[in-house]
Design a protein around this motif. Structure first.
Motif, PDB file in Angstrom:
ATOM      1  N   HIS A  96       5.800   6.096   4.374  1.00  0.00           N
ATOM      2  CA  HIS A  96       6.362   5.492   5.198  1.00  0.00           C
ATOM      3  C   HIS A  96       4.815   4.904   4.934  1.00  0.00           C
ATOM      4  O   HIS A  96       5.023   2.989   5.647  1.00  0.00           O
ATOM      5  N   THR A  97       3.789   4.471   5.157  1.00  0.00           N
ATOM      6  CA  THR A  97       2.921   3.971   5.064  1.00  0.00           C
ATOM      7  C   THR A  97       2.760   3.583   4.124  1.00  0.00           C
ATOM      8  O   THR A  97       2.397   2.253   4.131  1.00  0.00           O
ATOM      9  N   LEU A  98       3.380   3.941   2.777  1.00  0.00           N
ATOM     10  CA  LEU A  98       2.641   3.032   1.189  1.00  0.00           C
ATOM     11  C   LEU A  98       3.810   1.777   1.559  1.00  0.00           C
ATOM     12  O   LEU A  98       4.143   0.546   1.413  1.00  0.00           O
ATOM     13  N   LEU A  99       5.233   1.908   2.464  1.00  0.00           N
ATOM     14  CA  LEU A  99       6.312   1.019   2.650  1.00  0.00           C
ATOM     15  C   LEU A  99       5.844  -0.420   3.559  1.00  0.00           C
ATOM     16  O   LEU A  99       6.194  -1.666   3.257  1.00  0.00           O
ATOM     17  N   ILE A 100       4.980   0.263   4.391  1.00  0.00           N
ATOM     18  CA  ILE A 100       4.557  -0.677   5.662  1.00  0.00           C
ATOM     19  C   ILE A 100       3.221  -1.416   4.935  1.00  0.00           C
ATOM     20  O   ILE A 100       3.203  -2.754   5.458  1.00  0.00           O
ATOM     21  N   GLU A 101       2.798  -1.193   4.015  1.00  0.00           N
ATOM     22  CA  GLU A 101       1.379  -1.632   3.981  1.00  0.00           C
ATOM     23  C   GLU A 101       2.203  -2.762   3.027  1.00  0.00           C
ATOM     24  O   GLU A 101       2.078  -3.772   1.770  1.00  0.00           O
ATOM     25  N   ASP A 102       3.536  -2.677   1.682  1.00  0.00           N
ATOM     26  CA  ASP A 102       3.569  -3.089   0.724  1.00  0.00           C
ATOM     27  C   ASP A 102       4.855  -4.419   1.762  1.00  0.00           C
ATOM     28  O   ASP A 102       4.271  -5.480   0.754  1.00  0.00           O
ATOM     29  N   LEU A 103       5.088  -3.997   3.092  1.00  0.00           N
ATOM     30  CA  LEU A 103       5.522  -5.067   3.656  1.00  0.00           C
ATOM     31  C   LEU A 103       5.173  -6.103   4.220  1.00  0.00           C
ATOM     32  O   LEU A 103       5.192  -7.298   4.551  1.00  0.00           O
ATOM     33  N   ALA A 104       3.363  -5.332   4.359  1.00  0.00           N
ATOM     34  CA  ALA A 104       2.852  -6.075   4.935  1.00  0.00           C
ATOM     35  C   ALA A 104       1.682  -7.448   3.634  1.00  0.00           C
ATOM     36  O   ALA A 104       1.813  -8.875   4.381  1.00  0.00           O
ATOM     37  N   ALA A 105       2.485  -7.040   3.136  1.00  0.00           N
ATOM     38  CA  ALA A 105       1.319  -7.375   1.400  1.00  0.00           C
ATOM     39  C   ALA A 105       2.740  -8.675   1.049  1.00  0.00           C
ATOM     40  O   ALA A 105       1.959  -9.756   0.478  1.00  0.00           O
ATOM     41  N   ALA A 106       3.953  -8.667   1.529  1.00  0.00           N
ATOM     42  CA  ALA A 106       4.883  -9.478   0.729  1.00  0.00           C
ATOM     43  C   ALA A 106       4.597 -10.919   2.063  1.00  0.00           C
ATOM     44  O   ALA A 106       3.803 -10.896   2.372  1.00  0.00           O
ATOM     45  N   ALA A 107       5.220 -11.983   0.366  1.00  0.00           N
ATOM     46  CA  ALA A 107       4.311 -13.154   0.449  1.00  0.00           C
ATOM     47  C   ALA A 107       5.303 -13.710   2.283  1.00  0.00           C
ATOM     48  O   ALA A 107       5.381 -13.908   3.391  1.00  0.00           O
ATOM     49  N   ASP A 108       6.664 -13.081   2.805  1.00  0.00           N
ATOM     50  CA  ASP A 108       7.060 -13.617   3.431  1.00  0.00           C
ATOM     51  C   ASP A 108       7.160 -11.631   4.582  1.00  0.00           C
ATOM     52  O   ASP A 108       8.594 -11.094   4.426  1.00  0.00           O
ATOM     53  N   PRO A 109       7.005 -11.336   5.496  1.00  0.00           N
ATOM     54  CA  PRO A 109       6.509  -9.575   6.351  1.00  0.00           C
ATOM     55  C   PRO A 109       7.799  -9.913   6.914  1.00  0.00           C
ATOM     56  O   PRO A 109       7.898 -10.713   7.694  1.00  0.00           O
ATOM     57  N   ASP A 110       8.381  -8.583   6.610  1.00  0.00           N
ATOM     58  CA  ASP A 110       9.540  -9.039   7.916  1.00  0.00           C
ATOM     59  C   ASP A 110       9.298  -7.846   9.005  1.00  0.00           C
ATOM     60  O   ASP A 110       8.793  -6.862   8.988  1.00  0.00           O
ATOM     61  N   ALA A 111       8.409  -8.193  10.121  1.00  0.00           N
ATOM     62  CA  ALA A 111       8.166  -7.930  11.139  1.00  0.00           C
ATOM     63  C   ALA A 111       8.879  -7.098  11.634  1.00  0.00           C
ATOM     64  O   ALA A 111       8.764  -5.454  12.200  1.00  0.00           O
ATOM     65  N   GLY A 112       9.915  -7.006  12.249  1.00  0.00           N
ATOM     66  CA  GLY A 112      11.109  -6.129  12.588  1.00  0.00           C
ATOM     67  C   GLY A 112      10.855  -4.422  11.643  1.00  0.00           C
ATOM     68  O   GLY A 112      11.451  -3.914  12.314  1.00  0.00           O
ATOM     69  N   GLU A 113      11.202  -4.761   9.535  1.00  0.00           N
ATOM     70  CA  GLU A 113      10.927  -3.615   9.322  1.00  0.00           C
ATOM     71  C   GLU A 113       9.969  -2.906   9.750  1.00  0.00           C
ATOM     72  O   GLU A 113      10.283  -1.830   9.583  1.00  0.00           O
ATOM     73  N   ILE A 114       8.929  -3.399   9.506  1.00  0.00           N
ATOM     74  CA  ILE A 114       7.069  -3.452   9.874  1.00  0.00           C
ATOM     75  C   ILE A 114       7.024  -2.602  11.117  1.00  0.00           C
ATOM     76  O   ILE A 114       6.784  -1.027  10.861  1.00  0.00           O
ATOM     77  N   ALA A 115       7.767  -2.546  12.080  1.00  0.00           N
ATOM     78  CA  ALA A 115       7.752  -2.175  13.286  1.00  0.00           C
ATOM     79  C   ALA A 115       8.731  -0.876  13.115  1.00  0.00           C
ATOM     80  O   ALA A 115       8.454  -0.216  14.010  1.00  0.00           O
ATOM     81  N   ARG A 116       9.718  -0.956  12.705  1.00  0.00           N
ATOM     82  CA  ARG A 116      10.373   0.044  12.917  1.00  0.00           C
ATOM     83  C   ARG A 116      10.230   1.199  11.945  1.00  0.00           C
ATOM     84  O   ARG A 116       9.640   2.162  12.205  1.00  0.00           O
TER      85      ARG A 116
END
Length: 159
Positions: A96-116
């Motif tokens: 989950h930590t790796l997924l969160i880091e990847d999503l946060a580094a994306a050009a348009d991070p999905d805040a809802g998915e990161i929060a989940r």
């Protein structure tokens, strides 16, 4: 050592290539052939026609651990299940930590998915914080939830 002399006929091109291979390993061809024959006898298979050597299959009923009394290792199984449960939760948190880091580094991070994902990771951390490794029911729940073997795979279910 009691020995037997063998004389064999072999294609010259094959023999020359085999001699080069043996010499590259610091061997003479007869030494390499003796080693190959000794290995074939030791493993009980020439494996000539196969890309990979055949694995000698041992019937499950002849494996030593199938003859043990289950009561003798039952306490060890409980400890191993607890270790597996801890490792599965740790792996879940790390993934989950790796997924969160990847999503946060994306050009348009999905805040809802990161929060989940952060909430799921936090829930897993809470499970670790309160886990009693001697609680068999809690361990069974973790194994079920985080990807451990199912009850259908257990020896009790197969009996």
């Amino acid at each position: 050592m009691d020995s037997l002399n063998l004389h064999l006929r072999i294609d010259r091109a094959i023999a020359e290539k085999a001699m080069k291979m043996a010499h590259a390993r610091g061997l003479e061809l007869p030494d390499a052939i003796r080693m190959m024959l000794a290995k074939a006898v030791r493993i009980g298979d020439f494996s000539i026609d196969e890309e990979w050597p055949q694995v000698h299959q041992v019937a499950e009923s002849t494996r030593p651990y199938f003859t043990y009394d289950e009561r003798q290792w039952n306490s060890m199984k409980t400890v191993l299940d607890a270790e597996l449960a801890l490792a599965l939760v740790d792996q879940y948190i790390a993934a989950h930590t790796l997924l969160i880091e990847d999503l946060a580094a994306a050009a348009d991070p999905d805040a809802g998915e990161i929060a989940r994902l952060k909430q799921e990771r936090e829930d897993a951390r809470k499970i670790l914080a309160v886990l009693d490794p001697s609680d068999a029911n809690a361990i069974r729940d973790i194994l079920s939830r985080f990807g451990g073997p199912s009850d259908a795979d257990s020896p009790e279910a197969q009996a």
